[in-house]
Write a protein that holds these residues in place. Structure first.
Motif, PDB file in Angstrom:
ATOM      1  N   ASP A 102       0.833  -1.210   0.000  1.00 10.11           N
ATOM      2  CA  ASP A 102       0.000   0.000   0.000  1.00 10.11           C
ATOM      3  C   ASP A 102       0.861   1.251   0.000  1.00 10.11           C
ATOM      4  OD1 ASP A 102      -2.845  -1.248   0.501  1.00 10.11           O
ATOM      5  OD2 ASP A 102      -1.458  -2.244   1.863  1.00 10.11           O
ATOM      6  N   GLU A 105       0.896   6.820  -2.404  1.00  6.89           N
ATOM      7  CA  GLU A 105       0.177   8.082  -2.274  1.00  6.89           C
ATOM      8  C   GLU A 105       0.982   9.251  -2.831  1.00  6.89           C
ATOM      9  OE1 GLU A 105      -1.275   8.914   1.644  1.00  6.89           O
ATOM     10  OE2 GLU A 105      -3.058   7.689   1.339  1.00  6.89           O
ATOM     11  N   TYR A 135      -2.282   5.119  -5.673  1.00  2.00           N
ATOM     12  CA  TYR A 135      -3.542   5.764  -5.278  1.00  2.00           C
ATOM     13  C   TYR A 135      -3.745   7.013  -6.124  1.00  2.00           C
ATOM     14  CZ  TYR A 135      -3.298   2.879  -1.055  1.00  2.00           C
ATOM     15  OH  TYR A 135      -3.228   1.818  -0.180  1.00  2.00           O
ATOM     16  N   HIS A 312      -3.541  -0.707   6.388  1.00  2.00           N
ATOM     17  CA  HIS A 312      -2.369   0.149   6.402  1.00  2.00           C
ATOM     18  C   HIS A 312      -1.615   0.154   7.727  1.00  2.00           C
ATOM     19  CE1 HIS A 312      -4.505   2.612   3.007  1.00  2.00           C
ATOM     20  NE2 HIS A 312      -4.235   1.366   2.670  1.00  2.00           N
ATOM     21  N   ALA A 336       0.780   4.579   2.447  1.00  2.00           N
ATOM     22  CA  ALA A 336      -0.531   5.199   2.638  1.00  2.00           C
ATOM     23  C   ALA A 336      -0.766   5.511   4.105  1.00  2.00           C
ATOM     24  CB  ALA A 336      -1.633   4.278   2.117  1.00  2.00           C
TER      25      ALA A 336
END
Length: 495
Positions: A102, A105, A135, A312, A336
């Motif tokens: 993850d 960002e 993302y 996350h 993230a």
């Protein structure tokens, strides 16, 4: 070098001191100089919400990821991809690699992970990203600052399994970047879902070519056969699966997984969705019946661990299956914003005792972080709980001794009310948003550029006899960049 760093990291972790957690951060890390001078995406932007609509469409009208995935895999095989989707890095019986989940960002919390990752990844052979490479919606036009730039100095290949956000682009960006695949021809999808479904964005090939130059050294180049794959090494088979948007696995991938799992080597699973998380068992469903955990638990398949992203933060559950223990991990703290850990109740799932369970951040640090966040944004100073106060509240809720040496704290009604509002008291009927709703819709209310970030990544070392998994933290503070804290370590026998 990793052994030395691990020894120092044990003494500098959040499990030892508040300073190790990044509280009272006096010196910001060098990551701030790595980040491009651009703002991150905003969930408040209607355009962002519209581009992310596939999650809602899939939930209401069914997830077509399996159908689209089959088309991608057929296209890859027609282009000459390995028929069993194998990756064969040049490694010996002993090697090491990084794993983070993850990531993309493109903001401070992602770049804060980079210095420690580069330091401990100097001698690793490759890296794996587990879920949500990008993302908000997986666009192939956003990979420059969210993938190529942050990892430009990591001098080894990077492989990935996609997460739900990568599928918001129909997997178009992911397949172009990681598999060198060209766009699929549009396929008819009659009805409302076909009308609403977001298709892959047209990629600016010139811009992508420029972005690729950031990771264009021969040692960095890698092309994987598809969104699911198996990395072959002499000592361990690393199996990556694609869980699409809703977490299910299509029939073709399930059949491939069963075939691949019959390989006699010990195995590690990497998946876009964790199997155990927040004291619950949530295995991906297999089209045609059964779950992915049925395959993992079969002793003939020799799985020793399963690691998933999507959530996350970090969690580890040592689950006893027959006469052996399988380690189930969550590793989604690669970039993230942090999901709360303090909302996880006392652990007892699958016979795992609370004292055997590991998480990062610690529940008390998670509660203190959210209390500070809401106290600032709502201008309600009384909501703030110090790390020591939050730790005491969580110890009372869980019924055990705090991991960090407890400080004398007298719990007051104000502290109990704050904890109740922030989700630290599980039977509370009303709580402020601290998990998915917060992350998706309210994250813009906060300044995400302020440490501690409570990010993490894994370093995995493999020998013919054992697999060692270490969880290192990234707080955004300079001391933790110099000596990344070691938050958890587990050694697994492979013989």
């Amino acid at each position: 070098m990793v052994e030395v760093a691990a020894e120092r990291g044990r003494q500098a972790s959040s499990r030892v001191s508040e300073e190790g957690a990044g509280w009272r951060c006096r010196r910001i890390g060098t990551f701030k100089d790595l980040r491009p001078n651009k703002g991150s995406f905003s969930w408040f932007n209607p355009r962002t919400l519209w581009h992310s609509r596939n999650q809602v469409v899939a939930g209401l009208l069914g997830d077509p990821s399996g159908q689209v995935r089959r088309r991608w895999m057929a296209s890859q095989q027609a282009r000459g991809a390995d028929p069993e989707f194998r990756i064969r890095p040049e490694v010996g019986e002993s090697f090491s690699f990084l794993l983070l989940g993850d990531t993309g960002e493109g903001d401070a919390s992602q770049y804060a992970v980079v210095p420690g990752l580069l330091k401990l990844g100097e001698e690793t052979d490759f890296a794996v990203i587990a879920s949500d490479v990008l993302y908000p919606a997986g666009s192939g036009n956003e990979y420059c600052d969210k993938f190529f730039r942050p990892y430009k100095d990591y001098d080894a290949p990077i492989y990935a399994v996609p997460g739900n956000h990568d599928w918001y682009d129909g997997l178009g960006g992911f397949m172009r970047v990681f598999c060198d695949a060209h766009p699929l021809k549009p396929a008819p999808d009659p009805g409302l879902r076909g009308l609403l479904w977001r298709r892959p964005e047209t990629i600016d090939e010139g811009g992508l070519a420029e972005a690729r130059k950031l990771r264009d050294r021969p040692s960095q180049r890698a092309v994987q056969p598809g969104p699911y794959w198996a990395i072959e090494t002499p000592s361990l088979l690393i199996v990556g699966v694609d869980t699409g948007i809703d977490g299910s696995i299509d029939r073709d991938q399930a059949e491939w997984l069963r075939r691949t799992s019959r390989d006699p080597r010990p195995k590690l699973l990497v998946t876009g969705k964790p199997i155990y998380t927040r004291n619950a068992h949530k295995p991906s469903q297999l089209e045609g019946g059964g779950t992915i955990d049925d395959i993992i638990r079969d002793p003939a398949n020799r799985y020793v661990a399963a690691i998933g992203g999507d959530v996350h933060h970090y969690q580890r559950y040592p689950v006893k299956v027959g006469d052996r223990v399988i380690q189930y991990l969550v590793s989604g703290g690669g970039g993230a914003f942090m999901h709360a850990t303090h909302t996880t109740p006392r652990v007892d799932v699958a016979g795992v005792h609370e004292d055997e369970f590991r998480s990062y951040p610690l529940r008390g640090d998670s509660l203190s972080f959210y209390s500070q966040l809401y106290a600032q944004r709502l201008h309600m100073k009384w909501l703030y709980l110090t790390p020591a106060e939050a730790s005491a509240i969580m110890a009372e809720q869980i019924g055990n001794t705090p991991v960090r040496a407890p400080q004398p704290v007298e719990i007051t009604w104000r502290m109990r009310l704050a904890a109740r509002l922030l989700g630290g008291v599980w039977n509370s009927r009303f709580r402020l948003p601290v998990e998915t709703v917060f992350h998706r819709y309210l994250s813009e209310l906060s300044d995400w550029d302020t440490p501690p970030f409570f990010k993490q990544f894994l370093h995995l070392a493999v020998t013919p006899d054992r697999l060692t998994i270490r969880c290192f933290a990234a707080t955004g503070c300079l001391p933790q960049e110099v000596d990344p804290p070691l938050e958890d370590e587990v050694v697994i026998a492979l013989s």
